[in-house]
Design an enzyme around this catalytic site. Structure first.
Site, PDB file in Angstrom:
ATOM      1  N   GLU A 102     -19.254 -49.622 -58.498  1.00  0.00           N
ATOM      2  CA  GLU A 102     -18.525 -50.881 -58.719  1.00  0.00           C
ATOM      3  C   GLU A 102     -17.679 -50.790 -59.983  1.00  0.00           C
ATOM      4  OE1 GLU A 102     -17.944 -53.667 -57.328  1.00  0.00           O
ATOM      5  OE2 GLU A 102     -19.636 -54.461 -56.205  1.00  0.00           O
ATOM      6  N   ASP A 103     -16.574 -51.537 -60.010  1.00  0.00           N
ATOM      7  CA  ASP A 103     -15.785 -51.667 -61.240  1.00  0.00           C
ATOM      8  C   ASP A 103     -16.488 -52.620 -62.202  1.00  0.00           C
ATOM      9  OD1 ASP A 103     -15.391 -53.753 -59.460  1.00  0.00           O
ATOM     10  OD2 ASP A 103     -13.285 -54.054 -59.974  1.00  0.00           O
ATOM     11  N   ASP A 106     -20.940 -58.921 -62.056  1.00  0.00           N
ATOM     12  CA  ASP A 106     -20.972 -60.187 -62.774  1.00  0.00           C
ATOM     13  C   ASP A 106     -22.310 -60.874 -62.442  1.00  0.00           C
ATOM     14  OD1 ASP A 106     -20.284 -62.591 -63.946  1.00  0.00           O
ATOM     15  OD2 ASP A 106     -18.535 -62.978 -62.721  1.00  0.00           O
ATOM     16  N   PHE A 155     -12.970 -62.822 -69.016  1.00  0.00           N
ATOM     17  CA  PHE A 155     -12.283 -62.347 -67.814  1.00  0.00           C
ATOM     18  C   PHE A 155     -11.438 -61.131 -68.197  1.00  0.00           C
ATOM     19  CE2 PHE A 155      -8.894 -62.126 -64.695  1.00  0.00           C
ATOM     20  CZ  PHE A 155      -9.641 -62.152 -63.523  1.00  0.00           C
ATOM     21  N   ARG A 168      -3.779 -54.211 -61.559  1.00  0.00           N
ATOM     22  CA  ARG A 168      -4.744 -53.138 -61.272  1.00  0.00           C
ATOM     23  C   ARG A 168      -4.297 -51.791 -61.850  1.00  0.00           C
ATOM     24  NH1 ARG A 168      -8.615 -54.946 -57.594  1.00  0.00           N
ATOM     25  NH2 ARG A 168      -7.931 -56.378 -55.975  1.00  0.00           N
TER      26      ARG A 168
HETATM   27  P1  5GP Z   1     -20.400 -60.781 -58.605  1.00  0.00           P
HETATM   28  O1  5GP Z   1     -20.506 -60.787 -57.102  1.00  0.00           O
HETATM   29  O2  5GP Z   1     -21.240 -59.718 -59.286  1.00  0.00           O
HETATM   30  O3  5GP Z   1     -20.579 -62.138 -59.221  1.00  0.00           O
HETATM   31  O4  5GP Z   1     -18.901 -60.481 -58.950  1.00  0.00           O
HETATM   32  C1  5GP Z   1     -18.332 -59.316 -58.636  1.00  0.00           C
HETATM   33  C2  5GP Z   1     -16.861 -59.476 -58.361  1.00  0.00           C
HETATM   34  O5  5GP Z   1     -16.264 -60.572 -59.080  1.00  0.00           O
HETATM   35  C3  5GP Z   1     -16.172 -58.244 -58.848  1.00  0.00           C
HETATM   36  O6  5GP Z   1     -16.191 -57.241 -57.863  1.00  0.00           O
HETATM   37  C4  5GP Z   1     -14.798 -58.770 -59.168  1.00  0.00           C
HETATM   38  O7  5GP Z   1     -14.024 -58.784 -58.005  1.00  0.00           O
HETATM   39  C5  5GP Z   1     -15.017 -60.199 -59.613  1.00  0.00           C
HETATM   40  N1  5GP Z   1     -15.060 -60.322 -61.088  1.00  0.00           N
HETATM   41  C6  5GP Z   1     -16.112 -60.733 -61.841  1.00  0.00           C
HETATM   42  N2  5GP Z   1     -15.793 -60.759 -63.149  1.00  0.00           N
HETATM   43  C7  5GP Z   1     -14.507 -60.340 -63.228  1.00  0.00           C
HETATM   44  C8  5GP Z   1     -13.604 -60.137 -64.335  1.00  0.00           C
HETATM   45  O8  5GP Z   1     -13.900 -60.338 -65.523  1.00  0.00           O
HETATM   46  N3  5GP Z   1     -12.352 -59.693 -64.002  1.00  0.00           N
HETATM   47  C9  5GP Z   1     -11.965 -59.446 -62.719  1.00  0.00           C
HETATM   48  N4  5GP Z   1     -10.711 -59.003 -62.546  1.00  0.00           N
HETATM   49  N5  5GP Z   1     -12.781 -59.622 -61.664  1.00  0.00           N
HETATM   50  C10 5GP Z   1     -14.045 -60.065 -61.919  1.00  0.00           C
END
Ligand code: 5GP
Length: 179
Positions: A102-103, A106, A155, A168
């Site tokens: 994963e990048d 969250d 963010f 990106r």
């Molecule tokens: P989760 O499902 O873990 O809450 O969130 C994962 C997804 O939320 C990531 O794959 C990404 O797409 C988006 N996301 C969460 N935080 C950020 C952030 O700080 N920046 C960006 N660009 N995307 C985020």
């Protein structure tokens, strides 16, 4: 380094590309050590992980295969955690250690769908590797095994991460300014 403007928002450099590359080499070293002698199936999650994975894989020495996966959250259903598999994992990855790449992680909502999907493909073990982790918000029993940077709840964009599908391609990771 200069701020960047993406659509209506301004971002400032948070992690520069050389810091990112140093961390990726460390992460790859950890994967090589902990998965030595195993066959690994890398499952990079599109779209955000494409630059991170391209750099990570150059340093990987263990035997491996690569299958990109793609998941999309339904808008407005974040709290229910419903995520659509647009490109699911292969039917069988038996006899391998799966590493989901994963990048950013969250809350862990996306992983709550991906991990059981990957388990259905029958690997010996499932591990998670993420360049960025927001530990304060993470709420999933499954731990992230390989983490690049633990970050605050800002963010961030760049190096694969988008703001409304833009940004990106930026080589550094930027965070939102207050201005
Ligand atoms: P989760 O499902 O873990 O809450 O969130 C994962 C997804 O939320 C990531 O794959 C990404 O797409 C988006 N996301 C969460 N935080 C950020 C952030 O700080 N920046 C960006 N660009 N995307 C985020």
């Amino acid at each position: 380094m200069e701020n960047v403007k993406i659509k209506d928002k301004t971002f400032k450099v948070y992690l520069n590309n050389s810091q990112i590359q140093t961390e990726i080499q460390r992460l790859a070293g950890e994967i090589n050590a902990r998965c030595a002698g195993k066959k690994v199936t890398f499952l990079p999650v599109l779209s955000g992980s494409f630059l991170f994975f391209a750099d990570l894989i150059k340093h990987i020495k263990v035997e491996h295969e690569i299958y990109f996966v793609k998941y999309k959250s339904y808008s407005g259903t974040d709290s229910t955690g419903i995520v659509d598999a647009m490109l699911p994992p292969p039917a069988s990855i038996k006899g391998t250690t799966a590493i989901i790449v994963e990048d950013i992680v969250d809350t862990g909502t996306t992983l709550k769908t991906i991990v059981p999907d990957v388990q259905k493909s029958g690997p010996d073990a499932v591990k998670i590797c993420s360049l960025l982790l927001k530990p304060d918000k993470y709420d999933f029993a499954f731990s992230v095994d390989f983490t690049g940077f633990e970050i605050e709840n800002d963010f961030v964009v760049g190096y694969g991460l988008d703001y409304d599908e833009a940004g990106r391609n930026l080589r550094h990771i930027y965070k939102l300014t207050n201005s």
